[in-house]
Design an enzyme around this catalytic site. Structure first.
Site, mmCIF file in Angstrom:
data_model
loop_
_atom_site.group_PDB
_atom_site.id
_atom_site.type_symbol
_atom_site.label_atom_id
_atom_site.label_comp_id
_atom_site.label_asym_id
_atom_site.label_seq_id
_atom_site.Cartn_x
_atom_site.Cartn_y
_atom_site.Cartn_z
ATOM 1 N NE ARG A 34 4.573 -8.338 6.760
ATOM 2 C CZ ARG A 34 5.095 -7.368 7.174
ATOM 3 N NH1 ARG A 34 5.215 -6.267 7.528
ATOM 4 N NH2 ARG A 34 6.137 -8.398 8.402
ATOM 5 C CG ASP A 35 -1.906 -0.294 5.349
ATOM 6 O OD1 ASP A 35 -3.023 -0.654 5.814
ATOM 7 O OD2 ASP A 35 -1.660 -0.220 3.854
ATOM 8 C CB ILE A 36 -2.135 -2.294 -0.351
ATOM 9 C CG1 ILE A 36 -1.723 -2.554 -1.478
ATOM 10 C CG2 ILE A 36 -2.886 -0.796 -0.467
ATOM 11 C CD1 ILE A 36 -2.943 -3.367 -2.551
ATOM 12 C CG ASN A 97 -8.677 4.783 11.382
ATOM 13 O OD1 ASN A 97 -8.404 6.200 12.747
ATOM 14 N ND2 ASN A 97 -7.864 4.805 11.064
ATOM 15 C CD GLU A 105 -8.520 5.452 3.391
ATOM 16 O OE1 GLU A 105 -8.374 4.258 3.104
ATOM 17 O OE2 GLU A 105 -8.354 6.189 3.547
ATOM 18 C CB VAL A 106 -11.844 -1.010 4.851
ATOM 19 C CG1 VAL A 106 -12.311 -2.159 4.361
ATOM 20 C CG2 VAL A 106 -10.953 -0.665 3.900
ATOM 21 C CG HIS A 110 -9.288 -2.021 9.680
ATOM 22 N ND1 HIS A 110 -10.574 -1.480 8.865
ATOM 23 C CD2 HIS A 110 -8.335 -0.540 9.700
ATOM 24 C CE1 HIS A 110 -10.373 -0.862 8.727
ATOM 25 N NE2 HIS A 110 -9.558 0.238 8.756
ATOM 26 C CG HIS A 112 -4.332 0.781 11.190
ATOM 27 N ND1 HIS A 112 -4.068 0.809 9.712
ATOM 28 C CD2 HIS A 112 -5.494 1.286 10.999
ATOM 29 C CE1 HIS A 112 -5.191 0.929 8.858
ATOM 30 N NE2 HIS A 112 -5.702 1.081 9.766
HETATM 31 P P1 AMP Z 1 -9.048 2.639 7.628
HETATM 32 O O1 AMP Z 1 -10.283 2.248 7.179
HETATM 33 O O2 AMP Z 1 -9.066 4.157 6.956
HETATM 34 O O3 AMP Z 1 -8.407 2.643 8.894
HETATM 35 O O4 AMP Z 1 -7.673 1.901 6.514
HETATM 36 C C1 AMP Z 1 -7.856 1.483 5.530
HETATM 37 C C2 AMP Z 1 -6.643 0.597 5.259
HETATM 38 O O5 AMP Z 1 -6.638 -0.269 4.325
HETATM 39 C C3 AMP Z 1 -5.280 1.641 4.685
HETATM 40 O O6 AMP Z 1 -5.121 1.449 5.312
HETATM 41 C C4 AMP Z 1 -5.772 0.862 3.202
HETATM 42 O O7 AMP Z 1 -3.932 1.180 2.372
HETATM 43 C C5 AMP Z 1 -5.374 -0.332 3.144
HETATM 44 N N1 AMP Z 1 -6.220 -1.230 2.249
HETATM 45 C C6 AMP Z 1 -6.873 -1.257 1.387
HETATM 46 N N2 AMP Z 1 -7.618 -2.445 0.579
HETATM 47 C C7 AMP Z 1 -6.313 -3.432 0.808
HETATM 48 C C8 AMP Z 1 -5.809 -4.069 0.477
HETATM 49 N N3 AMP Z 1 -6.430 -4.694 -0.660
HETATM 50 N N4 AMP Z 1 -5.347 -5.127 0.885
HETATM 51 C C9 AMP Z 1 -4.675 -4.510 1.945
HETATM 52 N N5 AMP Z 1 -4.025 -3.350 2.514
HETATM 53 C C10 AMP Z 1 -5.340 -2.115 2.162
#
Ligand code: AMP
Length: 127
Positions: A34-36, A97, A105-106, A110, A112
């Site tokens: 689950r997304d945080i 993304n 961001e990460v 991944h 969603h």
């Molecule tokens: P993006 O890279 O923009 O597609 O989104 C990265 C997603 O990772 C965001 O929706 C964050 O809320 C989510 N996220 C970041 N750190 C964590 C974590 N430790 N556990 C779960 N979700 C995370």
């Protein structure tokens, strides 16, 4: 251009068990959690276990087993959430993304899965 993967990203740490997560599903090829910061009542991230930055990275350099395994995991998660419209679920949106314009961001691939309420238009008309 060769792809490069930073193994210090937060999802790599989750895969190594260094950071906790709210797991929904796991198998040899993928982890779903689950997304945080959920944007919808059901907001699950599905990630491959291999070191891929984006979907195009997996699609270009992943093995057939990794690509199929990751795709099947997405199907399993949709089934587990009960959102698959083919099985009378109310539907979902799948987003991956990539890079700067995709606002990733990460830097670990991944997908969603967003579900649990009507989500609206596909994208904002302006960034
Ligand atoms: P993006 O890279 O923009 O597609 O989104 C990265 C997603 O990772 C965001 O929706 C964050 O809320 C989510 N996220 C970041 N750190 C964590 C974590 N430790 N556990 C779960 N979700 C995370």
């Amino acid at each position: 251009m060769p792809y490069s993967y930073d193994d210090q990203n937060i999802f790599a740490k989750i895969l190594r068990g260094e950071i906790p997560n709210d797991t929904v599903y796991e198998d040899d090829h993928a982890l779903a959690f689950r997304d945080i910061q959920p944007q919808t009542p059901d907001h699950v991230l599905v990630i491959p276990k291999g070191p891929y930055v984006t979907f195009d990275h997996l699609a270009t350099e992943g093995s057939d087993d990794e690509i199929v395994g990751f795709t099947r995991a997405i199907g399993k998660v949709c089934d587990m959430l009960g959102v698959d419209p083919g099985s009378d679920g109310a539907g979902y949106r799948m987003i991956s993304n990539a890079g700067e314009h995709g606002v990733q961001e990460v830097p670990h691939l991944h997908v969603h899965i967003l579900a649990g309420r009507p989500i609206g238009r596909m994208i904002a008309r302006e960034a």
